[in-house]
Structure formats: C-alpha cells, structure tokens
Design a protein around this motif. Sequence first.
Motif, short mmCIF file in Angstrom:
data_model
loop_
_atom_site.label_atom_id
_atom_site.label_comp_id
_atom_site.label_asym_id
_atom_site.label_seq_id
_atom_site.Cartn_x
_atom_site.Cartn_y
_atom_site.Cartn_z
N LEU A 9 -27.72 4.95 10.36
CA LEU A 9 -28.92 5.11 11.19
C LEU A 9 -29.95 5.95 10.45
O LEU A 9 -31.13 5.59 10.42
CB LEU A 9 -28.55 5.75 12.54
N VAL A 10 -29.54 7.04 9.84
CA VAL A 10 -30.46 7.88 9.07
C VAL A 10 -31.08 7.06 7.94
O VAL A 10 -32.31 7.08 7.76
CB VAL A 10 -29.73 9.13 8.51
N ASP A 11 -30.27 6.32 7.21
CA ASP A 11 -30.79 5.50 6.10
C ASP A 11 -31.80 4.48 6.59
O ASP A 11 -32.84 4.27 5.95
CB ASP A 11 -29.64 4.78 5.39
N LYS A 12 -31.52 3.86 7.73
CA LYS A 12 -32.43 2.85 8.29
C LYS A 12 -33.75 3.49 8.71
O LYS A 12 -34.83 2.92 8.46
CB LYS A 12 -31.75 2.16 9.48
N ILE A 13 -33.70 4.67 9.32
CA ILE A 13 -34.92 5.36 9.73
C ILE A 13 -35.75 5.74 8.51
O ILE A 13 -36.98 5.56 8.50
CB ILE A 13 -34.59 6.59 10.60
N VAL A 14 -35.10 6.24 7.47
CA VAL A 14 -35.82 6.58 6.23
C VAL A 14 -36.53 5.34 5.70
O VAL A 14 -37.72 5.39 5.36
CB VAL A 14 -34.85 7.15 5.17
N LYS A 15 -35.81 4.23 5.64
CA LYS A 15 -36.35 2.99 5.08
C LYS A 15 -37.51 2.43 5.92
O LYS A 15 -38.55 2.06 5.39
CB LYS A 15 -35.23 1.95 4.97
N ASN A 18 -40.37 5.61 6.69
CA ASN A 18 -40.80 6.45 5.58
C ASN A 18 -40.71 7.94 5.88
O ASN A 18 -41.61 8.71 5.51
CB ASN A 18 -42.22 6.08 5.13
N LEU A 19 -39.67 8.35 6.57
CA LEU A 19 -39.46 9.76 6.86
C LEU A 19 -38.58 10.37 5.77
O LEU A 19 -37.86 9.65 5.07
CB LEU A 19 -38.76 9.94 8.22
N ALA A 24 -35.41 12.20 9.24
CA ALA A 24 -34.66 11.05 9.74
C ALA A 24 -33.35 11.51 10.37
O ALA A 24 -32.95 10.99 11.42
CB ALA A 24 -34.41 10.06 8.62
N HIS A 25 -32.70 12.48 9.75
CA HIS A 25 -31.46 13.01 10.32
C HIS A 25 -31.72 13.63 11.69
O HIS A 25 -30.97 13.38 12.64
CB HIS A 25 -30.84 14.06 9.37
N ASN A 26 -32.77 14.43 11.80
CA ASN A 26 -33.11 15.05 13.08
C ASN A 26 -33.41 14.00 14.15
O ASN A 26 -32.99 14.12 15.30
CB ASN A 26 -34.30 16.01 12.93
N LYS A 27 -34.13 12.97 13.76
CA LYS A 27 -34.45 11.87 14.68
C LYS A 27 -33.17 11.16 15.12
O LYS A 27 -32.99 10.87 16.30
CB LYS A 27 -35.40 10.88 13.98
N ALA A 28 -32.29 10.89 14.18
CA ALA A 28 -31.03 10.20 14.49
C ALA A 28 -30.18 11.02 15.45
O ALA A 28 -29.60 10.48 16.40
CB ALA A 28 -30.25 9.90 13.21
#
Length: 101
Positions: A9-15, A18-19, A24-28
């Motif tokens: 999930l973190v990787d997908k949010i980063v991709k 563009n966080l 992205a970790h905090n969002k996840a």
Amino acid sequence: MEKCSREKLVDKIVKEYNLTEEDAHNKAVKILERCPEKLRQNVQEWSENRTLTDIYIGKYSLPMILAIWGSRDFLSAWEVMTELEEGEIETAEMRIWNMRR
C-alpha cells in the motif's frame, strides 16, 4: 492487512501520488486504521494492481465512483466510500457529484 500488504500500500501511494515514503506510510497507517471492513478488499486489490471488485455501500462502489469521476484518484474515492459507510450520505453524495464537474 498484514505487514507485507501495508508495504504494498505504501509503495502504491508513493507511485500514484508522488508522496515521500514517510508521507505515504503515514497515509497508509491512517487508511488502515479507518478502513471499514467492507472496503479492505478494495484497498488490497488497489495496492496489488488488481481489478477492483464492486463492493456496494448504499448504491455506490469504488469502481463506480472512479467511473463517474473519470478519474484514477483511488484515495479520494475511498474517502467518499468511507463517509458512506459512516453514515455521512449527504456529504458523500455531494462529493461524488461535485467531483464530476
């Protein structure tokens, strides 16, 4: 979601958004804490680049909202679906149809 899935999930949010890794970790973490049980499958599918299942809350599903918007903004659609699940139907429906404009 197990740790491995959280990392996906973190990787997908980063991709997709563009966080930074930290943002992205905090969002996840926030997503996983707030996520209605019904929507966990969609979060998992999205993080694994799989086709999203139509899981209805009221008369809406995540894929339906994304289609209405003509968008790939999964996180905004997820927020709207979470609002629906929490009973904030009027607010959620306003967001669904206002984002379309």
